[in-house]
Write a protein that holds these residues in place. Sequence first.
Motif, mmCIF file in Angstrom:
data_model
loop_
_atom_site.group_PDB
_atom_site.id
_atom_site.type_symbol
_atom_site.label_atom_id
_atom_site.label_comp_id
_atom_site.label_asym_id
_atom_site.label_seq_id
_atom_site.Cartn_x
_atom_site.Cartn_y
_atom_site.Cartn_z
ATOM 1 N N ALA A 53 0.831 -1.208 0.000
ATOM 2 C CA ALA A 53 0.000 0.000 0.000
ATOM 3 C C ALA A 53 0.864 1.255 0.000
ATOM 4 C CB ALA A 53 -0.925 -0.006 1.209
ATOM 5 N N ILE A 56 1.420 2.358 -3.388
ATOM 6 C CA ILE A 56 0.287 2.957 -4.080
ATOM 7 C C ILE A 56 0.110 4.424 -3.680
ATOM 8 C CG2 ILE A 56 -2.230 2.874 -4.370
ATOM 9 C CD1 ILE A 56 -2.097 -0.133 -4.103
ATOM 10 N N TRP A 57 0.311 4.722 -2.402
ATOM 11 C CA TRP A 57 0.117 6.094 -1.933
ATOM 12 C C TRP A 57 0.926 7.121 -2.736
ATOM 13 C CZ3 TRP A 57 -3.618 8.438 0.058
ATOM 14 C CH2 TRP A 57 -4.362 7.966 1.151
ATOM 15 N N ALA A 128 -5.636 -1.418 -4.263
ATOM 16 C CA ALA A 128 -5.888 -1.078 -2.863
ATOM 17 C C ALA A 128 -6.954 -1.984 -2.253
ATOM 18 C CB ALA A 128 -6.308 0.388 -2.749
ATOM 19 N N TRP A 165 -2.772 9.324 4.672
ATOM 20 C CA TRP A 165 -4.238 9.316 4.628
ATOM 21 C C TRP A 165 -4.802 10.641 5.152
ATOM 22 C CZ3 TRP A 165 -7.240 6.684 9.096
ATOM 23 C CH2 TRP A 165 -8.619 6.863 8.923
ATOM 24 N N LEU A 195 -6.976 5.136 1.613
ATOM 25 C CA LEU A 195 -6.361 4.765 0.343
ATOM 26 C C LEU A 195 -7.395 4.415 -0.732
ATOM 27 C CD1 LEU A 195 -3.823 4.390 -1.312
ATOM 28 C CD2 LEU A 195 -3.632 2.066 -0.456
ATOM 29 N N VAL A 196 -8.337 3.539 -0.426
ATOM 30 C CA VAL A 196 -9.371 3.178 -1.397
ATOM 31 C C VAL A 196 -10.160 4.421 -1.811
ATOM 32 C CG1 VAL A 196 -11.466 1.833 -1.800
ATOM 33 C CG2 VAL A 196 -9.550 0.817 -0.545
ATOM 34 N N CYS A 199 -8.153 6.588 -4.207
ATOM 35 C CA CYS A 199 -8.141 5.998 -5.546
ATOM 36 C C CYS A 199 -9.495 6.189 -6.226
ATOM 37 C CB CYS A 199 -7.799 4.510 -5.467
ATOM 38 S SG CYS A 199 -6.146 4.160 -4.856
#
Length: 220
Positions: A53, A56-57, A128, A165, A195-196, A199
């Motif tokens: 994760a 991804i951030w 995510a 976040w 995160l989700v 996105c």
Amino acid sequence: MYRSIFWGLWLGFVLYAFILAPPNRPDTADLILRLSTGDWQGINPIVIALFNAMGIWPMVYAALALVDGAGQKLRAWPFVGASFAVGAFALLPYLALRQPNSGSIDAKSSLLRLLESRWLGAVLGAGAIALAAFALLNGDWTDFWQQWQTSRFIHVMSLDFCALWLLFPVLLRDDMARRGMTQGWMAAAMLALPLVGACLYLTLRPPLAEGSEAEGVAVS
């Protein structure tokens, strides 16, 4: 005032990570190598999901910060690039140095067009969601709690995730204004889903209109 807050957060984060966080464990370097190479046998799925994760951030922040930086004298790409290695430690200085910027930009580079793609948001969102499901369905939370208390790497990585976040709305507000968005519910959803939600925003946000308000036209 905002600059002082961000610099204070950055300094506090650095001091906490190196002074107050749990000590490094002897197996930390080996753990990082195994996580990086996909040798995940015997590693708690929560740690695996968290580590991935954190890859991804920075992509999510790149999709906001590089657009934001195109309208600033301060270049965003060095901070975004460094965030792939150190997360919020690199992004907090950018947030402290940037100016509020909700204006449009004159032109889009090929990189900005890629970052503007809704497909990018969808791919990151799918990743995510997959990581969250992997951690929730397979993870050992008791073991993760013990590791969080005894491993500096896992402890700081967890706090870094939370920092990214909670800091997301700083750039989100200007990005929404730049696109003429006023839906408060969407900003709330971004925060409610770590995160989700970020996105999801990249997937649903309208295209960036080109204009003449911004001074910069490139990210390099």
